[in-house]
Design a protein around this motif. Structure first.
Motif, PDB file in Angstrom:
ATOM      1  N   PRO A  59       0.816  -1.221   0.000  1.00 34.86           N
ATOM      2  CA  PRO A  59       0.000   0.000   0.000  1.00 34.86           C
ATOM      3  C   PRO A  59       0.846   1.267   0.000  1.00 34.86           C
ATOM      4  O   PRO A  59       1.992   1.274   0.469  1.00 34.86           O
ATOM      5  CB  PRO A  59      -0.791  -0.122   1.300  1.00 34.86           C
ATOM      6  N   GLN A  60       0.262   2.330  -0.510  1.00 33.96           N
ATOM      7  CA  GLN A  60       0.940   3.619  -0.520  1.00 33.96           C
ATOM      8  C   GLN A  60       0.891   4.261   0.866  1.00 33.96           C
ATOM      9  O   GLN A  60       1.882   4.783   1.349  1.00 33.96           O
ATOM     10  CB  GLN A  60       0.283   4.557  -1.553  1.00 33.96           C
ATOM     11  N   LYS A  61      -0.280   4.205   1.489  1.00 33.96           N
ATOM     12  CA  LYS A  61      -0.457   4.802   2.814  1.00 33.96           C
ATOM     13  C   LYS A  61      -0.163   3.728   3.870  1.00 33.96           C
ATOM     14  O   LYS A  61      -1.059   3.034   4.340  1.00 33.96           O
ATOM     15  CB  LYS A  61      -1.871   5.351   2.975  1.00 33.96           C
ATOM     16  N   LYS A  62       1.074   3.615   4.199  1.00 35.07           N
ATOM     17  CA  LYS A  62       1.527   2.500   5.040  1.00 35.07           C
ATOM     18  C   LYS A  62       1.031   2.590   6.482  1.00 35.07           C
ATOM     19  O   LYS A  62       0.654   1.583   7.089  1.00 35.07           O
ATOM     20  CB  LYS A  62       3.051   2.417   4.994  1.00 35.07           C
ATOM     21  N   ILE A  63       1.008   3.790   7.053  1.00 34.60           N
ATOM     22  CA  ILE A  63       0.534   3.939   8.430  1.00 34.60           C
ATOM     23  C   ILE A  63      -0.947   3.610   8.522  1.00 34.60           C
ATOM     24  O   ILE A  63      -1.386   2.885   9.429  1.00 34.60           O
ATOM     25  CB  ILE A  63       0.823   5.365   8.953  1.00 34.60           C
ATOM     26  N   THR A  64      -1.709   4.106   7.570  1.00 31.53           N
ATOM     27  CA  THR A  64      -3.149   3.813   7.550  1.00 31.53           C
ATOM     28  C   THR A  64      -3.385   2.319   7.390  1.00 31.53           C
ATOM     29  O   THR A  64      -4.250   1.728   8.052  1.00 31.53           O
ATOM     30  CB  THR A  64      -3.823   4.567   6.387  1.00 31.53           C
ATOM     31  N   PHE A  65      -2.603   1.687   6.530  1.00 33.28           N
ATOM     32  CA  PHE A  65      -2.711   0.245   6.298  1.00 33.28           C
ATOM     33  C   PHE A  65      -2.451  -0.536   7.584  1.00 33.28           C
ATOM     34  O   PHE A  65      -3.226  -1.431   7.957  1.00 33.28           O
ATOM     35  CB  PHE A  65      -1.703  -0.160   5.217  1.00 33.28           C
ATOM     36  N   LEU A  66      -1.394  -0.187   8.285  1.00 30.30           N
ATOM     37  CA  LEU A  66      -1.037  -0.903   9.507  1.00 30.30           C
ATOM     38  C   LEU A  66      -2.069  -0.667  10.615  1.00 30.30           C
ATOM     39  O   LEU A  66      -2.419  -1.595  11.352  1.00 30.30           O
ATOM     40  CB  LEU A  66       0.353  -0.469   9.985  1.00 30.30           C
ATOM     41  N   LYS A  67      -2.560   0.560  10.720  1.00 28.42           N
ATOM     42  CA  LYS A  67      -3.590   0.845  11.724  1.00 28.42           C
ATOM     43  C   LYS A  67      -4.865   0.058  11.437  1.00 28.42           C
ATOM     44  O   LYS A  67      -5.521  -0.451  12.354  1.00 28.42           O
ATOM     45  CB  LYS A  67      -3.902   2.343  11.743  1.00 28.42           C
ATOM     46  N   THR A  68      -5.194  -0.068  10.161  1.00 30.58           N
ATOM     47  CA  THR A  68      -6.386  -0.829   9.787  1.00 30.58           C
ATOM     48  C   THR A  68      -6.220  -2.304  10.098  1.00 30.58           C
ATOM     49  O   THR A  68      -7.163  -2.966  10.544  1.00 30.58           O
ATOM     50  CB  THR A  68      -6.685  -0.642   8.275  1.00 30.58           C
TER      51      THR A  68
END
Length: 250
Positions: free
Chosen positions: A230-239
């Motif tokens: 994913p491009q938005k890595k922090i958002t991905f990990l939080k999800t």
């Protein structure tokens, strides 16, 4: 609580709590008790073979002196022997939950432990601990001289504020929640705690090393889930964390 962050060969940041000086002193006194117990036992044993009914020699015999010196050697090499065979721990360190590690987080080599032991004679035994205490107090990583020359330090194995799965159970628990990544259930609690811990560290310490950890974790997680990175890595990990908690705890 003093902490140190180590970047491993795989570019993963591991955060350790440096062992407080009082813990190290208490561990030292526990080790002294162990050595005293061993010394007492050896003396009792030697007396039994010289003055008891099983007397083989007397205290003036050369053989007696050689055997006595040989049996006392483990006390002289106590710290080196235990730390070499128990991955950086003596009896006192095991009891207090602390351990000697290399500055890169690895188990110290025999050479490292020899250097620590050699300087121990000067810092602790010959100076009654004064040199060691002063070195620890003025050193950023709380290393005594033996730690500085051998590139080792003493860490706590049980952090004072550890994360547990309970710390993240309150993140989300909604009925009819639709997970973005339902396959996240193949992860373990430890996987999710690692991600959560990395997110918390990046939020608190915004630096290149922590950002790189999130990039690495994001890549590994995407590979495990067979997803495009994913491009938005922090958002991905939080999800991922949120999905995991809801799907496994609801």
């Amino acid at each position: 609580m003093n902490k140190i962050e180590i970047i491993t060969a795989h570019n993963v940041v591991i955060q350790y709590e440096i062992a407080p000086i009082m813990q190290r002193i208490l561990a030292f006194f526990i080790d002294l008790l162990v050595m005293l117990a061993y010394f007492t036992f050896i003396n009792y044993l030697m007396n039994a073979f010289t003055n008891g009914s099983y007397s083989f020699f007397n205290e003036t015999d050369s053989l007696y002196k050689y055997i006595q010196v040989l049996l006392m050697l483990p006390i002289f090499f106590y710290s080196f022997i235990f730390e070499a065979f128990f991955s950086g721990q003596s009896v006192g360190k095991i009891a207090l939950g602390i351990r000697v590690v290399n500055v890169n987080g690895d188990t110290p080599s025999l050479g490292d432990l020899v250097l620590r032991w050699m300087f121990r004679m000067l810092e602790i035994m010959m100076s009654f601990g004064t040199i060691a205490v002063l070195a620890i107090l003025i050193n950023e990583k709380k290393q005594r001289l033996g730690g500085l020359v051998s590139n080792t330090l003493v860490i706590r194995l049980n952090p004072s504020t550890p994360y547990s799965i309970k710390n993240i159970l309150s993140l989300k628990n909604i009925e009819n929640y639709e997970a973005t990544y339902p396959n996240v259930v193949q992860f373990t609690d430890e996987d999710i705690l690692l991600i959560k811990n990395a997110l918390e560290r990046q939020k608190k310490f915004k630096n290149k090393a922590h950002n790189q950890v999130l990039v690495t974790l994001s890549k590994k997680a995407a590979e495990k889930l067979k997803l495009t990175e994913p491009q938005k890595k922090i958002t991905f990990l939080k999800t991922l964390v949120q999905d995991y908690v809801v799907l496994t705890r609801s």
